[in-house]
Design an enzyme around this catalytic site. Structure first.
Site, PDB file in Angstrom:
ATOM      1  N   GLY A  85     -26.800  18.877  14.948  1.00 34.70           N
ATOM      2  CA  GLY A  85     -25.867  18.645  13.835  1.00 34.70           C
ATOM      3  C   GLY A  85     -25.737  19.926  13.024  1.00 34.70           C
ATOM      4  CD  GLU A 127     -37.233  15.649  16.587  1.00 31.02           C
ATOM      5  OE1 GLU A 127     -37.912  14.868  17.234  1.00 31.02           O
ATOM      6  OE2 GLU A 127     -36.296  15.280  15.850  1.00 31.02           O
ATOM      7  CB  THR A 139     -32.522  19.529  10.152  1.00 32.11           C
ATOM      8  OG1 THR A 139     -32.236  18.193   9.718  1.00 32.11           O
ATOM      9  CG2 THR A 139     -33.986  19.808   9.864  1.00 32.11           C
ATOM     10  CG  ASP A 154     -31.972  14.910   8.919  1.00 31.90           C
ATOM     11  OD1 ASP A 154     -30.990  14.715   8.190  1.00 31.90           O
ATOM     12  OD2 ASP A 154     -31.969  14.688  10.144  1.00 31.90           O
ATOM     13  NE  ARG A 168     -16.534  -3.193  -8.607  1.00 33.85           N
ATOM     14  CZ  ARG A 168     -15.407  -2.501  -8.583  1.00 33.85           C
ATOM     15  NH1 ARG A 168     -15.440  -1.178  -8.684  1.00 33.85           N
ATOM     16  NH2 ARG A 168     -14.261  -3.104  -8.447  1.00 33.85           N
ATOM     17  CG  MET A 203     -26.230  11.612   6.977  1.00 33.56           C
ATOM     18  SD  MET A 203     -25.542  13.075   7.790  1.00 33.56           S
ATOM     19  CE  MET A 203     -24.214  12.331   8.728  1.00 33.56           C
ATOM     20  CD  GLU A 238     -28.635   8.719   8.805  1.00 31.36           C
ATOM     21  OE1 GLU A 238     -27.434   8.501   9.020  1.00 31.36           O
ATOM     22  OE2 GLU A 238     -29.210   9.746   9.208  1.00 31.36           O
TER      23      GLU A 238
HETATM   24  O1  F6P Z   1     -29.936  15.468  11.833  1.00 35.27           O
HETATM   25  C1  F6P Z   1     -28.875  15.678  10.947  1.00 35.27           C
HETATM   26  C2  F6P Z   1     -28.030  14.447  10.825  1.00 35.27           C
HETATM   27  O2  F6P Z   1     -26.997  14.725   9.901  1.00 35.27           O
HETATM   28  C3  F6P Z   1     -28.779  13.168  10.455  1.00 35.27           C
HETATM   29  O3  F6P Z   1     -29.052  13.089   9.075  1.00 35.27           O
HETATM   30  C4  F6P Z   1     -27.840  12.116  10.959  1.00 35.27           C
HETATM   31  O4  F6P Z   1     -28.514  10.931  11.311  1.00 35.27           O
HETATM   32  C5  F6P Z   1     -27.263  12.735  12.194  1.00 35.27           C
HETATM   33  O5  F6P Z   1     -27.417  14.136  12.054  1.00 35.27           O
HETATM   34  C6  F6P Z   1     -25.805  12.426  12.397  1.00 35.27           C
HETATM   35  O6  F6P Z   1     -25.413  12.949  13.596  1.00 35.27           O
HETATM   36  P1  F6P Z   1     -23.903  13.093  14.093  1.00 35.27           P
HETATM   37  O7  F6P Z   1     -23.273  14.187  13.302  1.00 35.27           O
HETATM   38  O8  F6P Z   1     -24.010  13.440  15.523  1.00 35.27           O
HETATM   39  O9  F6P Z   1     -23.255  11.787  13.816  1.00 35.27           O
END
Ligand code: F6P
Length: 346
Positions: free
Chosen positions: A15, A108, A130, A132, A167, A174, A226
């Site tokens: 990603g 990774e 990343t 993440d 609300r 992510m 997520e």
């Molecule tokens: O690893 C980075 C990330 O953005 C994650 O947070 C997410 O689950 C995943 O990639 C989304 O992947 P894609 O862009 O392939 O939908």
């Protein structure tokens, strides 16, 4: 010491994330200007070396890219280990192009392939990326700070509209199997509940937080990662398809929570999914600096023949760690960090 005039390949895999171009720029600028190297850009992650798909990568090609999100090389989740004869094809293509060393910028999965190639005699140096922030061998990955800032700004905005309409608003962020983005963005933006994959949540407790927030005449904001999930058997969840590295495509928990909260409280609940907005656009100053320092250090590693390593941040220093160590374990949110955020729940 590696020789002058050597050819270095560069690729970005997995990603994308803000700061990739800053790494590429630093690698090329120092490599050309200081060491006199030549570069070959590979397109679309591991697909590039697998198919011999290259792009010119010199100083003019990296002008002006420091603040640009994405990657000028393109990216993909191609896994050459899953392709018949994939590793041999990469080795042949590198030899054919006269590439002496490869810099692989990725998370990774990309670094796992880099490790595999290293074991097969390819001269590889890794750079961690990343949004993440889930790589154990480095304190931070670039892209994370930008993603957290994007999410924080979105949550700030959700607060004001949630209060106008009384609300419950749920913001899905992510992070895959790590709750770092949710934890940091939720903490920075004063979320009333933060749900992360590392701690299965109790929907009854979440509903209690939501109701107590409504009682104080404020509107609850829930930040959900997520990959977060309820304790066994509490709610039905969707399951998604797998990518080439066997990861399930996540998403949908925000809407499921909104439905459940509405059903249980009788109050309106809506979900916002930030998705790829967190990965796009210009990197923060922190990510630009970290990415630049990683790039400089990666080309130094090539120069010194430190193959099979990855650059990493430890405190404020850039260090080298074995690629093997880099991909061994995921860095997840420890209970004591989550406990800090819990003080503000409800
Ligand atoms: O690893 C980075 C990330 O953005 C994650 O947070 C997410 O689950 C995943 O990639 C989304 O992947 P894609 O862009 O392939 O939908």
């Amino acid at each position: 010491m590696a020789e002058e005039g050597m050819r270095v390949g560069v690729l970005t895999g997995g990603g994308d994330c803000p700061g990739l171009n800053a790494v590429i720029r630093a690698v090329v600028r120092k490599g050309v200007q200081v060491f006199g190297y030549e570069f070959v850009g590979f397109r679309s992650g591991w697909r590039g070396p697998l198919e011999g798909d290259t792009v010119a990568l010199d100083v003019p090609a990296v002008r002006g890219i420091l603040p640009r999100g994405g990657t000028i090389l393109g990216s993909s989740r191609t896994n050459p280990v899953k392709v018949d004869g994939g590793i041999e094809r990469i080795k042949d293509n590198l030899a054919g192009l006269g590439v002496d060393a490869l810099i692989a910028i990725g998370g990774e999965d990309t670094l796992g392939v880099a490790q595999h190639l290293h074991e097969n005699g390819v001269h590889v140096v890794g750079v961690p990326k990343t949004i993440d922030n889930d790589l154990n061998a480095t304190d931070y990955t670039f892209g994370f700070d930008t993603a957290v800032n994007v999410a924080m700004e979105a949550i700030d905005r959700l607060h004001t509209t949630a209060e106008s309409h009384h609300r419950a608003l749920i913001c899905e962020v992510m992070g895959r199997h790590a709750g770092w983005i949710a934890l940091h963005a939720g903490m920075a933006a004063g979320a009333n509940v933060i749900l992360i994959p590392e701690r299965p949540f109790d929907i009854e407790q979440v509903v209690e937080y939501v109701e107590s927030r409504f009682r104080t005449r404020y509107a609850p904001i829930i930040v959900v990662s997520e990959g977060a999930h309820p304790i066994d058997g509490q709610m039905q969840l969707q399951t998604g398809e797998l990518d080439a590295f066997g990861h399930v495509r996540l998403g949908g928990i925000g809407q499921r929570l909104a439905d459940e909260i509405e059903k249980r409280t009788g109050k309106e609940a809506r979900a916002t999914v930030l998705g790829h907005i967190q990965r796009g656009g210009t990197p923060s100053a922190f990510d630009r600096v970290l990415a630049t320092r990683f790039g400089l250090s990666a080309i130094d590693a090539v120069r010194e023949g430190a193959f099979g390593t990855m650059v990493a941040l430890r405190g404020t220093d850039i260090v080298r760690v074995g690629l093997e160590e880099a991909v061994k374990e995921l860095k997840t949110v420890p209970p004591e960090r989550y406990a800090e955020s819990e003080v503000f729940f409800g």
